[in-house]
Structure formats: C-alpha cells, structure tokens
Design a protein around this motif. Sequence first.
Motif, PDB file in Angstrom:
ATOM      1  N   SER A 331       0.823  -1.213   0.000  1.00 44.40           N
ATOM      2  CA  SER A 331       0.000   0.000   0.000  1.00 44.40           C
ATOM      3  C   SER A 331       0.853   1.257   0.000  1.00 44.40           C
ATOM      4  CB  SER A 331      -0.939  -0.007   1.215  1.00 44.40           C
ATOM      5  OG  SER A 331      -1.848  -1.082   1.144  1.00 44.40           O
ATOM      6  N   SER A 332       2.022   1.191   0.642  1.00 44.30           N
ATOM      7  CA  SER A 332       2.912   2.352   0.712  1.00 44.30           C
ATOM      8  C   SER A 332       3.839   2.469  -0.494  1.00 44.30           C
ATOM      9  CB  SER A 332       3.753   2.291   1.993  1.00 44.30           C
ATOM     10  OG  SER A 332       4.627   1.177   1.962  1.00 44.30           O
ATOM     11  N   GLY A 333       3.815   1.446  -1.371  1.00 42.17           N
ATOM     12  CA  GLY A 333       4.646   1.486  -2.565  1.00 42.17           C
ATOM     13  C   GLY A 333       6.068   1.036  -2.357  1.00 42.17           C
ATOM     14  N   ARG A 334       6.377   0.475  -1.191  1.00 40.52           N
ATOM     15  CA  ARG A 334       7.757   0.024  -0.939  1.00 40.52           C
ATOM     16  C   ARG A 334       8.088  -1.231  -1.734  1.00 40.52           C
ATOM     17  NH1 ARG A 334       8.560  -0.491   5.335  1.00 40.52           N
ATOM     18  NH2 ARG A 334      10.678  -1.007   4.673  1.00 40.52           N
ATOM     19  N   ILE A 335       7.111  -2.097  -1.962  1.00 41.77           N
ATOM     20  CA  ILE A 335       7.315  -3.269  -2.810  1.00 41.77           C
ATOM     21  C   ILE A 335       6.238  -3.294  -3.888  1.00 41.77           C
ATOM     22  CG2 ILE A 335       8.488  -4.675  -1.076  1.00 41.77           C
ATOM     23  CD1 ILE A 335       5.821  -6.104  -0.559  1.00 41.77           C
ATOM     24  N   ASN A 336       6.564  -3.926  -5.011  1.00 41.66           N
ATOM     25  CA  ASN A 336       5.628  -4.022  -6.127  1.00 41.66           C
ATOM     26  C   ASN A 336       5.568  -5.474  -6.598  1.00 41.66           C
ATOM     27  OD1 ASN A 336       4.015  -3.786  -8.349  1.00 41.66           O
ATOM     28  ND2 ASN A 336       5.492  -2.636  -9.584  1.00 41.66           N
ATOM     29  N   PRO A 337       4.645  -6.268  -6.063  1.00 41.45           N
ATOM     30  CA  PRO A 337       4.592  -7.681  -6.427  1.00 41.45           C
ATOM     31  C   PRO A 337       4.091  -7.943  -7.841  1.00 41.45           C
ATOM     32  CG  PRO A 337       2.753  -7.133  -5.009  1.00 41.45           C
ATOM     33  CD  PRO A 337       3.624  -5.912  -5.069  1.00 41.45           C
ATOM     34  N   SER A 338       3.808  -6.895  -8.606  1.00 41.38           N
ATOM     35  CA  SER A 338       3.423  -7.077 -10.012  1.00 41.38           C
ATOM     36  C   SER A 338       4.482  -7.853 -10.777  1.00 41.38           C
ATOM     37  CB  SER A 338       3.199  -5.722 -10.683  1.00 41.38           C
ATOM     38  OG  SER A 338       2.201  -4.979 -10.025  1.00 41.38           O
ATOM     39  N   THR A 339       5.720  -7.800 -10.315  1.00 37.94           N
ATOM     40  CA  THR A 339       6.805  -8.529 -10.969  1.00 37.94           C
ATOM     41  C   THR A 339       6.523 -10.026 -11.017  1.00 37.94           C
ATOM     42  OG1 THR A 339       7.968  -8.719  -8.844  1.00 37.94           O
ATOM     43  CG2 THR A 339       8.535  -6.856 -10.237  1.00 37.94           C
ATOM     44  N   MET A 340       5.690 -10.517 -10.111  1.00 44.30           N
ATOM     45  CA  MET A 340       5.423 -11.943 -10.021  1.00 44.30           C
ATOM     46  C   MET A 340       4.446 -12.429 -11.082  1.00 44.30           C
ATOM     47  SD  MET A 340       4.986 -11.869  -5.868  1.00 44.30           S
ATOM     48  CE  MET A 340       4.955 -13.633  -5.539  1.00 44.30           C
ATOM     49  N   ILE A 341       3.593 -11.546 -11.612  1.00 41.44           N
ATOM     50  CA  ILE A 341       2.505 -11.918 -12.514  1.00 41.44           C
ATOM     51  C   ILE A 341       2.991 -12.006 -13.960  1.00 41.44           C
ATOM     52  CG2 ILE A 341       0.250 -11.260 -13.437  1.00 41.44           C
ATOM     53  CD1 ILE A 341       0.093 -12.040 -10.546  1.00 41.44           C
ATOM     54  N   THR A 342       2.761 -13.153 -14.612  1.00 39.36           N
ATOM     55  CA  THR A 342       3.088 -13.288 -16.041  1.00 39.36           C
ATOM     56  C   THR A 342       1.883 -13.698 -16.892  1.00 39.36           C
ATOM     57  OG1 THR A 342       3.776 -15.601 -15.750  1.00 39.36           O
ATOM     58  CG2 THR A 342       5.497 -13.901 -15.589  1.00 39.36           C
TER      59      THR A 342
END
Length: 420
Positions: A331-342
């Motif tokens: 929520s704070s933008g410190r991590i972006n798990p979008s990298t996991m989605i293919t």
Amino acid sequence: MKTKAVRLYGENDLRLEEFELPEIKDDEILAHIISDTVCMSSHKAAIQGAKHKRVPDNVAENPVIIGHEFCGEIVKVGKKWENKYKAGAKFAIQPNLNYKGSLAAPGYSYNYIGGDATYIIIPHEVMELDCLLDYNGDAFYFGSLAEPMSCIVGAYHAAYHTTPGVYIHKMGTVEGGNCAYLGAAGPMGLGAIDYTIHCDRKPKKVVVVDIDQSRLDRAASILTVEEAKNNGVELIYLNTSGYEKPEEPILALTDNKGYDDVFVYAFVRALVETGDKILGRDGCLNFFAGPVDPKFSAEINFYNVHYSSTHIVGTSGGNTADMIESLEMMSSGRINPSTMITHVGGLDAAADTTINLDKIPGGKKLIYTNTKMSLTAIDSFGELGKTDPVFAELDKIVKSNNGLWCYEAEKYLLANAESI
C-alpha cells in the motif's frame, strides 16, 4: 445466492460449477471475490486430492472450493460482526488459520470458501482469529498477492542464528550479512528479492542463483542492481548452469566465507545440497519450496551442523503479522509484487491452470473470478491485439508500465472483459 466456483472432488478432478449458497449465519460473512492468484500449493492439493493433509477425506462427496490467494469485497455481515466489518469494504484473508490445531484452511478444506469463486461464505473462525484483513489498496490483485508475499516475509523472519556461549536464538536474517537465493528467478524469488532490498533488515549482499538465463535477465531488468545499490544492498545475478560444482562460483562471491542465510526456492535435491555447501558458520538454510513427493530428501553435512553450527528451517506459509506487513508495504509502494505476474485469465481457466501449473512456464497466474478468459501470457497481448481490441489496449497499458500488470490494466479488464 448462486455462486460459480471451481470445486475439488478428488485427484486431478476440478470442476467449474454453479450452485446455491445457503443463507449466512449470524457469525458468518458473505463476500464477493474479484481476484485469486494460483499457488503451487493449490496444484499439489488438486493432484493429491484426499491424500493432501489439508483436504478432507470425504471430498468426493463434499467438494471444496480451491484457491487461497484471494481478494474481494464484503457483501453482507452477520450480526455478530456488524460492529467490526462493513459491507463494501475490501478484504484479504490469511488462510493459514491453525484453528484449534486444525490444518483446515480456505482453498483446501471448506465447501463455501475458496478463491476460485464469484461469491463465498466466510466462516466464523476466520474472523475469530483476526484472519479477515482490511485491504485499503486500489488493485484487487495486490490483495491476492499479499498471501504469497506473506510466505516470503515469514521465511525471512523464521531464519535464526545462535548466540555464542548461551542458549538463545536470534530470530531473523543477519542484518548486513550475506544472503543467497537458490532457484530464485521465478515468481516467489522475485518477490523475495523485492522484499529483501526494500525491508528494514537488509543484508549486505544478495546472490540470486538460477540456471535459466532468460528468467535471470527478466529479473535483472525489473529488480535492478542499481535499485538494490540505492537501498544499500549489493545484488548479484548468477547463472550456474555451466558449473560442475555450482557451489564454487557462489562461494567465491564471499571469498569462500559462506552465507549467513540461504533460501532454496525449488524442491530440487541438488539445490538443497548446494545450499548446505555454501553455508558459513552459524548459517541458516530455509527450505522454502514445498515438495510434492513426501519422501523428498537430500544429503546434509552433519559435521558442519555440529562444528560450524549450521542449521535448517522450513516454513509453509506466513502468519497474520507477515500478511499485514506485506499489505502495508504494498500500500505504501515500498514493494511491487506485479513482478510476479506473467499470466492472466478468467474463472473458466482456473481448473486447467491449477492442475497443469507445473507445466505452464512463467510466473504467477492471476485469475479474475467474474471474467471469462483463457489463461493468457502478458507478453502475448501484442500479438493477440492484432485481432482483439481488448488485448490491444491491455498491451498498450502494460507496455507503458515496463511490461508489468498494473492497476490500470486490472480496471480496464474488469470493465471490458466478457463476464463468466
């Protein structure tokens, strides 16, 4: 109310069905699922059926809804919870309940709650254990990814090290230490790298090891060496496919001193044994990848266990605190798990995706449960867009976001895709 859901009946027997949900009780909550991400643990449950520890013995007669990485909105709240939860609120769930010592969990064990469904009934134990979590983010798929991220966070916290001369363990990875991720260019490894370089307890050096150069290249293009350096971490991507003894180039990066923390992200015997060989004194190996074979084993150097204080832990899922930490960091933008989605698909793709997950290349598979859509690789949007305007627009959106799935893509898909 009717729901559409993918239900497990037995080994390799998943069925997309429509059926009536009962009226909720005073201690239950009715919810609308929007997104679910497919986990390898769901694949194992699907192929093992009643043999799986979390799946009921009578699943053939009383099928369960599959999927445990889900996010949605509350529709109706039973009287018992009216002061705590409100209709319309977004939520995520920590499925690792451990209710009164039971292994029962949403997505494995229940008739009316699981991620691959349009509507579900959340049972009382979820709320009693504070495992129904508020989610204040915009993108539903972030709420789905909070569960796999919590597994990563939990593994990080479960590492431990000893205090010389006293019987006290220090929990957590070594701050400022050397850390290695083996078999880690896949989706969970990417999440781990993201967390490691952006959390509050950073190692000095992180070595990411894989034998697939294309996966390493993708990881390096998203989670860059420069980004890690800006956060005080030396990040190294290493392909060991050409080495007879892969431990040698990995150890060389520490001047042969070894690693304080090693995480094994694939259930491959050679990886476990390599992980053991690269541990430094008081090093901790976390066997993160859950194997399908209950007899899976590997050789461990017990001379080093005795004289060098090396040790091994295994973690299966995170706890509620880990999931809250994941949600807050997203929520704070410190991590972006979008990298996991293919890959992205609809509910009609969930059963086949779950059963064949081990054969489908790429990272995380994201299911939008109110949508009808074949499982589709994000990098194929451009080609599909030549004949389909929806994919053409999705391709434009993700290309403007470094090729990653994003909130804008989710909004567009939910507004324009065919309903299930």
